[in-house]
Design a protein around this motif. Structure first.
Motif, short mmCIF file in Angstrom:
data_model
loop_
_atom_site.label_atom_id
_atom_site.label_comp_id
_atom_site.label_asym_id
_atom_site.label_seq_id
_atom_site.Cartn_x
_atom_site.Cartn_y
_atom_site.Cartn_z
N VAL A 151 1.14 -0.98 0.27
CA VAL A 151 0.07 0.42 0.43
C VAL A 151 1.06 1.23 0.22
N VAL A 152 1.81 1.37 1.20
CA VAL A 152 2.84 1.72 0.71
C VAL A 152 3.47 2.99 -0.62
N ALA A 153 4.06 1.75 -0.93
CA ALA A 153 4.35 1.70 -2.65
C ALA A 153 3.34 2.18 -3.58
N GLY A 154 1.97 2.18 -3.62
CA GLY A 154 1.36 1.66 -4.14
C GLY A 154 0.94 3.77 -4.33
N ALA A 155 0.66 4.06 -2.89
CA ALA A 155 0.84 5.10 -2.63
C ALA A 155 1.96 6.27 -4.25
N PHE A 156 3.14 5.81 -4.12
CA PHE A 156 4.21 5.96 -4.99
C PHE A 156 4.37 5.95 -5.72
N SER A 157 3.65 5.46 -6.21
CA SER A 157 3.51 4.75 -8.06
C SER A 157 2.57 5.65 -8.79
N PRO A 158 3.39 5.65 -9.32
CA PRO A 158 2.56 6.22 -10.98
C PRO A 158 1.49 5.07 -11.25
N GLY A 159 0.35 6.55 -12.22
CA GLY A 159 -0.01 5.05 -12.51
C GLY A 159 -1.72 4.57 -11.52
N ASN A 160 -2.43 4.26 -11.96
CA ASN A 160 -3.99 4.25 -11.21
C ASN A 160 -4.36 2.67 -10.78
N SER A 161 -4.22 1.86 -11.74
CA SER A 161 -4.80 0.70 -11.77
C SER A 161 -3.95 -0.34 -10.32
N ILE A 162 -4.59 -1.05 -10.23
CA ILE A 162 -3.72 -2.17 -8.89
C ILE A 162 -2.79 -3.02 -10.24
N ALA B 99 -13.28 7.66 5.61
CA ALA B 99 -13.43 6.31 5.33
C ALA B 99 -14.23 6.24 3.73
N VAL B 100 -15.65 6.61 3.74
CA VAL B 100 -16.70 6.91 2.66
C VAL B 100 -15.81 7.11 1.44
N GLY B 101 -15.08 8.78 1.55
CA GLY B 101 -14.69 8.97 0.96
C GLY B 101 -13.82 8.53 -0.07
N LEU B 102 -12.40 7.53 0.00
CA LEU B 102 -11.88 7.28 -0.67
C LEU B 102 -12.28 5.46 -0.94
N PHE B 103 -13.36 4.93 0.05
CA PHE B 103 -14.23 4.08 -0.30
C PHE B 103 -14.47 3.56 -2.10
N GLY B 104 -15.25 5.65 -2.28
CA GLY B 104 -15.04 5.65 -4.16
C GLY B 104 -13.47 5.38 -4.96
N PHE B 105 -12.86 5.62 -4.34
CA PHE B 105 -11.50 5.81 -5.95
C PHE B 105 -11.55 4.04 -6.21
N VAL B 106 -12.03 2.70 -4.96
CA VAL B 106 -11.37 1.82 -5.45
C VAL B 106 -13.14 0.85 -5.31
N SER B 107 -14.03 1.50 -5.92
CA SER B 107 -15.36 0.91 -5.83
C SER B 107 -15.91 0.37 -7.53
N ASP B 108 -16.64 -0.15 -8.21
CA ASP B 108 -17.01 -0.25 -9.33
C ASP B 108 -17.15 0.45 -10.81
N LYS B 109 -17.51 1.58 -9.93
CA LYS B 109 -17.24 2.58 -11.06
C LYS B 109 -15.35 3.56 -11.36
N LYS B 110 -14.76 2.97 -10.27
CA LYS B 110 -13.33 3.51 -10.58
C LYS B 110 -12.26 3.14 -10.17
N ASN B 111 -11.24 2.79 -10.22
CA ASN B 111 -9.76 1.94 -10.64
C ASN B 111 -8.58 2.37 -9.85
N GLU B 112 -9.42 3.55 -8.90
CA GLU B 112 -7.85 4.47 -8.70
C GLU B 112 -6.96 4.01 -7.24
N PHE B 113 -6.64 2.78 -7.58
CA PHE B 113 -5.65 2.07 -5.87
C PHE B 113 -4.81 3.17 -5.84
N THR B 114 -4.35 3.87 -6.64
CA THR B 114 -2.78 4.76 -6.55
C THR B 114 -3.17 5.85 -5.10
N ILE B 115 -4.44 6.70 -5.41
CA ILE B 115 -4.58 7.55 -5.36
C ILE B 115 -4.80 7.04 -3.64
N PHE B 116 -5.94 5.76 -3.72
CA PHE B 116 -6.53 5.71 -2.60
C PHE B 116 -5.03 5.36 -1.89
#
Length: 283
Positions: A36-47, A233-250
């Motif tokens: 998760v820490v690496a994902g926060a600093f990795s380029p791109g969005n998708s896991i 918690a609710v706001g960040l969940f929106g980044f990894v829901s069915d509509k979005k796939n922005e794991f790095t921002i999460f």
């Protein structure tokens, strides 16, 4: 000689097996955190596009900037902090006063009241979610921060009252009697005598009451509706829901959530140890 070699080999084998087990457990526990820490600093969005090797895709801090420029993360952080602080303060005040009453006074129906608090704590909060929703709907508490604080505070009172009451029972009543001889009233005894002695349990109560709302997802999801009222918690969940796939921002947002707790424990660690150590000096 053979027995000594056999004993040494058995000890070496036991240690090796223990080290392997501990290393495997440590890897299973630490790898998701490091990822998760690496994902926060990795380029791109998708896991799916991330390398399984932490920090294998490069390094960037753009996701942290996007949190505050392209989302309402700052508002979510402020909402969560306000809810947690208000819940912690309200829980400490109500639970400590209730505990003082049950610990120092004798009155009719005292035992049934204490038993009712214990029975209420047996049932999880989720059992009353429909009732909570209806009550907040009728009193105008839906989509409000104070409504969420009310829910958390009400849920914290039964167990924490028992917890603080049992601690106050260990405080010598001679302190109360000496203060009353000097002319102190009940409120002054509580504020100047009982609270300083009960500082360790009050500190523990404040921390636990702050932590639960900070991490909770279910009740904010039920109570809050608008984006400007959402919690982290609710706001960040929106980044990894069915509509979005922005794991790095999460991951970047989740990493920032942990910062207040790390700083808090680093700052207050010595104070907490000193407080709990001093708690042992009682009659």
């Amino acid at each position: 000689m053979k027995e000594i070699n056999h004993t040494n080999f058995a000890e070496w084998l036991n240690k090796s097996v223990m080290y392997v087990i501990f290393l495997a457990i440590s890897f299973l526990v630490l790898y998701p955190l490091v990822y998760v820490v690496a994902g926060a600093f990795s380029p791109g969005n998708s896991i799916a596009a991330m390398s399984i090797v932490p920090f294998g895709d490069g390094f960037t801090v753009a996701h942290f900037a996007d949190l505050f420029t392209k989302t309402d993360y700052g508002r979510w952080f402020a909402n969560t902090l306000a809810i947690s602080l208000a819940t912690s303060a309200a829980t400490v005040v109500v639970s400590s006063l209730s505990a003082y009453v049950f610990s120092r006074f004798s009155f009719r129906l005292k035992k049934p009241f204490l038993m009712s608090l214990l029975i209420l704590q047996i049932f999880p909060s989720f059992v009353g979610m429909i009732a909570i929703y209806v009550i907040l709907l009728r009193c105008g508490g839906l989509d409000t921060l104070w409504g969420l604080v009310l829910v958390y505070t009400a849920g914290n009172i039964p167990y924490n009252t028992w917890l603080v009451k049992n601690y106050m029972d260990t405080v010598s009543r001679n302190l109360d009697e000496a203060a009353r001889i000097d002319g102190a009233g009940h409120l002054r005894v509580f504020w100047q005598i009982i609270l300083p002695v009960a500082r360790p349990i009050i500190t523990f109560l404040a921390i636990t009451s702050f932590t639960a709302p900070w991490m909770d997802f279910i009740f904010p999801k039920m109570v809050l509706r608008s984006s400007e009222k959402m919690t982290l918690a609710v706001g960040l969940f929106g980044f990894v829901s069915d509509k979005k796939n922005e794991f790095t921002i999460f991951a970047a947002g989740a990493l920032l959530i942990a910062v207040p707790f790390v700083l808090f424990f680093l700052i207050t660690q010595k104070t907490l140890v000193t407080s709990f150590g001093g708690a042992a000096v009682k009659e």
